[in-house]
Design an enzyme around this catalytic site. Structure first.
Site, mmCIF file in Angstrom:
data_model
loop_
_atom_site.group_PDB
_atom_site.id
_atom_site.type_symbol
_atom_site.label_atom_id
_atom_site.label_comp_id
_atom_site.label_asym_id
_atom_site.label_seq_id
_atom_site.Cartn_x
_atom_site.Cartn_y
_atom_site.Cartn_z
ATOM 1 N N CYS A 12 -11.501 53.231 18.541
ATOM 2 C CA CYS A 12 -12.163 53.169 17.024
ATOM 3 C C CYS A 12 -11.533 51.699 16.414
ATOM 4 O O CYS A 12 -12.388 50.532 16.803
ATOM 5 C CB CYS A 12 -11.784 54.013 16.137
ATOM 6 S SG CYS A 12 -12.488 55.885 16.464
ATOM 7 N N SER A 14 -9.147 49.320 17.264
ATOM 8 C CA SER A 14 -8.562 48.144 18.147
ATOM 9 C C SER A 14 -9.993 47.773 18.795
ATOM 10 O O SER A 14 -10.080 46.586 19.073
ATOM 11 C CB SER A 14 -7.334 48.376 18.887
ATOM 12 O OG SER A 14 -7.800 49.443 19.820
ATOM 13 N N ASP A 121 -6.358 55.163 10.078
ATOM 14 C CA ASP A 121 -7.441 55.947 11.173
ATOM 15 C C ASP A 121 -8.603 56.709 10.801
ATOM 16 O O ASP A 121 -8.655 57.380 9.739
ATOM 17 C CB ASP A 121 -6.404 56.797 11.870
ATOM 18 C CG ASP A 121 -6.819 57.830 12.911
ATOM 19 O OD1 ASP A 121 -8.149 57.376 13.108
ATOM 20 O OD2 ASP A 121 -6.088 58.330 13.506
HETATM 21 P P1 4NP Z 1 -8.119 54.851 17.201
HETATM 22 O O1 4NP Z 1 -8.588 56.224 16.608
HETATM 23 O O2 4NP Z 1 -6.567 54.781 17.095
HETATM 24 O O3 4NP Z 1 -8.640 53.924 16.077
HETATM 25 O O4 4NP Z 1 -8.903 54.645 18.242
HETATM 26 C C1 4NP Z 1 -8.313 57.528 17.183
HETATM 27 C C2 4NP Z 1 -8.978 57.869 18.202
HETATM 28 C C3 4NP Z 1 -8.650 59.180 18.731
HETATM 29 C C4 4NP Z 1 -7.659 59.796 18.252
HETATM 30 C C5 4NP Z 1 -6.868 59.211 17.173
HETATM 31 C C6 4NP Z 1 -7.354 58.068 16.294
HETATM 32 N N1 4NP Z 1 -7.160 61.249 18.762
HETATM 33 O O5 4NP Z 1 -6.344 61.774 18.145
HETATM 34 O O6 4NP Z 1 -7.940 61.634 19.623
#
Ligand code: 4NP
Length: 152
Positions: A12, A14, A121
């Site tokens: 998401c 990065s 997040d």
């Molecule tokens: P990101 O978002 O760190 O911005 O890529 C996430 C994607 C997946 C998860 C957590 C955050 N996950 O727990 O699966």
């Protein structure tokens, strides 16, 4: 300058930052990549909401593939931008020396230095969180580009 953006999943925040930054490089000597502190999504394409949001702004990140941050990234990159405080902690745990540590910064430190502000997040939120996220990343990457140009 070689820049690495790091979040948790590398699906998401990065990869969106990577795509946005890449769209602004032009002929500047800047290399950009992204990674995740976890291996949860290694090998996956970016989240469809991240792809859609960047696509709305004519940035294609559909071909990116998630990978995990590795200690060698300290050798490959000059600046390592963590999206949130957990990402920063997890990166710093892998640092071998002060030179490694000096490369690591919260991304929003470029916007509000010292504020310790995270790029939240968006994974479990609703779709429109991604547009807010885009604007935040757009602003932060503009500042990085400005600083790069001013340092020349
Ligand atoms: P990101 O978002 O760190 O911005 O890529 C996430 C994607 C997946 C998860 C957590 C955050 N996950 O727990 O699966």
């Amino acid at each position: 300058m070689k820049i690495l953006f790091v979040c948790l999943g590398n699906i998401c925040r990065s990869p969106m930052a990577e795509g946005i930054m890449r769209s602004k490089i032009g002929n500047r000597d800047i290399v950009v990549d992204s990674a995740g502190t976890s291996a949860f999504h290694a090998g996956d394409k970016p989240d469809h909401r991240a792809v859609q949001t960047n696509k709305k702004h004519n940035i294609d990140i559909s071909k990116l593939v998630a990978r995990t941050f590795v200690v060698e990234d300290f050798d490959r990159f000059d600046k390592i931008y963590a999206m949130d405080l957990n990402n920063r902690r997890d990166i710093l745990e892998l640092a071998r020396n002060q030179a490694d540590r000096d490369k690591v910064k919260l991304l929003l430190d470029e916007v509000n230095p010292g504020a310790e502000q995270p790029v939240a997040d968006p994974y479990y939120g609703s779709g429109n969180g991604f547009e807010t996220l885009f604007k935040m990343l757009d602003n932060a990457t503009n500042i990085i580009i400005q600083k790069f140009d001013n340092a020349k």
